[in-house]
Design a protein around this motif. Structure first.
Motif, mmCIF file in Angstrom:
data_model
loop_
_atom_site.group_PDB
_atom_site.id
_atom_site.type_symbol
_atom_site.label_atom_id
_atom_site.label_comp_id
_atom_site.label_asym_id
_atom_site.label_seq_id
_atom_site.Cartn_x
_atom_site.Cartn_y
_atom_site.Cartn_z
ATOM 1 N N HIS A 29 0.951 -1.281 0.014
ATOM 2 C CA HIS A 29 0.057 -0.012 0.104
ATOM 3 C C HIS A 29 0.792 1.354 -0.012
ATOM 4 N N PHE A 30 0.624 2.159 -0.856
ATOM 5 C CA PHE A 30 1.186 3.474 -1.050
ATOM 6 C C PHE A 30 0.289 4.626 -0.674
ATOM 7 N N VAL A 31 0.689 5.417 0.082
ATOM 8 C CA VAL A 31 -0.007 6.706 0.413
ATOM 9 C C VAL A 31 0.961 7.950 0.167
ATOM 10 N N LEU A 32 0.278 8.845 -0.564
ATOM 11 C CA LEU A 32 1.157 9.988 -0.582
ATOM 12 C C LEU A 32 0.600 11.089 0.388
ATOM 13 N N TYR A 33 1.433 11.683 1.154
ATOM 14 C CA TYR A 33 1.239 12.623 2.045
ATOM 15 C C TYR A 33 2.193 14.108 1.589
ATOM 16 N N ASP A 34 1.163 15.149 1.615
ATOM 17 C CA ASP A 34 1.627 16.607 1.454
ATOM 18 C C ASP A 34 1.142 17.193 2.843
ATOM 19 N N GLU A 35 2.494 17.906 3.159
ATOM 20 C CA GLU A 35 2.401 18.502 4.563
ATOM 21 C C GLU A 35 1.882 17.625 5.593
ATOM 22 N N GLY A 36 2.089 16.316 5.676
ATOM 23 C CA GLY A 36 1.750 15.365 6.565
ATOM 24 C C GLY A 36 0.312 14.953 6.381
ATOM 25 N N VAL A 37 -0.349 15.197 5.485
ATOM 26 C CA VAL A 37 -1.965 14.913 5.305
ATOM 27 C C VAL A 37 -1.751 14.049 4.216
ATOM 28 N N ALA A 38 -2.360 12.951 4.360
ATOM 29 C CA ALA A 38 -2.705 11.805 3.186
ATOM 30 C C ALA A 38 -3.657 12.427 2.231
ATOM 31 N N LYS A 39 -3.184 12.509 0.879
ATOM 32 C CA LYS A 39 -4.003 13.028 -0.166
ATOM 33 C C LYS A 39 -4.415 11.883 -1.281
ATOM 34 N N GLY A 40 -3.572 10.934 -1.288
ATOM 35 C CA GLY A 40 -3.737 9.861 -2.150
ATOM 36 C C GLY A 40 -3.278 8.622 -1.965
ATOM 37 N N THR A 41 -3.717 7.506 -2.650
ATOM 38 C CA THR A 41 -3.151 5.985 -2.356
ATOM 39 C C THR A 41 -3.332 5.312 -3.664
ATOM 40 N N VAL A 42 -2.634 4.036 -3.415
ATOM 41 C CA VAL A 42 -2.712 3.175 -4.654
ATOM 42 C C VAL A 42 -2.072 1.889 -3.989
ATOM 43 N N ARG A 43 -2.629 0.752 -4.352
ATOM 44 C CA ARG A 43 -2.032 -0.574 -3.853
ATOM 45 C C ARG A 43 -1.621 -1.422 -5.084
ATOM 46 N N LEU A 44 -0.591 -2.472 -4.823
ATOM 47 C CA LEU A 44 -0.026 -3.220 -5.533
ATOM 48 C C LEU A 44 0.060 -4.620 -5.172
ATOM 49 N N LEU A 45 -0.641 -5.444 -5.993
ATOM 50 C CA LEU A 45 -0.536 -7.009 -5.681
ATOM 51 C C LEU A 45 0.517 -7.689 -6.630
#
Length: 150
Positions: free
Chosen positions: A48-64
């Protein structure tokens, strides 16, 4: 800006990913929660990948990854509505490609919502097959097999 990665289903990173996915897929797009979360085995085996900007989660994607760990399925790409238009999806895709290189994957596959296929095309994903419906939304299968610098 940073991207945090986890396989730990008890981590704050994973819970941020679930929160974003619930907001985008379940609340905005009307995907049933049971379909969105999928089965626990997939969730547990995914990266699971989560993108944070200024410490706030903004987007995600997962890889199987598959059993031989040479092919991976990109799933659940989601950017919060208020965070769209800032290039976050592109940053996540770049990180997935970097991950594919690092782990010596041969192929990334995904089922793109039709509205997102142009984005994936910019990153050299090619359409494969016909348009199909998944969770009531039209998709197209796409893949990328070349991870050399382009």
């Amino acid at each position: 800006m940073e991207i945090r990665v986890t396989r730990d289903m008890m981590s704050d990173i994973y819970f941020d990913a679930l929160r974003i996915r619930n907001q985008v897929f379940v609340k905005e797009q009307g995907v049933p929660y049971e379909l969105e979360v999928g089965n626990a085995l997939e969730e547990a085996s995914a990266v699971h990948f989560v993108l944070y900007d200024e410490g706030v989660a903004k987007g995600t994607v997962r890889l199987l990854t598959d059993l031989d760990e040479k092919t991976a399925l990109v799933q659940r790409m989601a950017i919060l509505k208020e965070a769209r238009g800032h290039g976050y999806a592109a940053i996540l895709i770049d990180r997935l490609i970097e991950f594919a290189k690092e782990t010596k994957l041969n192929k990334l596959e995904l089922h793109a919502q039709l509205s997102a296929r142009g984005l994936y095309s910019k990153f050299h994903f090619n359409e494969v097959g016909q348009i199909f419906e998944e969770a009531g939304i039209q998709h197209i299968q796409m893949e990328r097999t070349d991870f050399s610098d382009q």
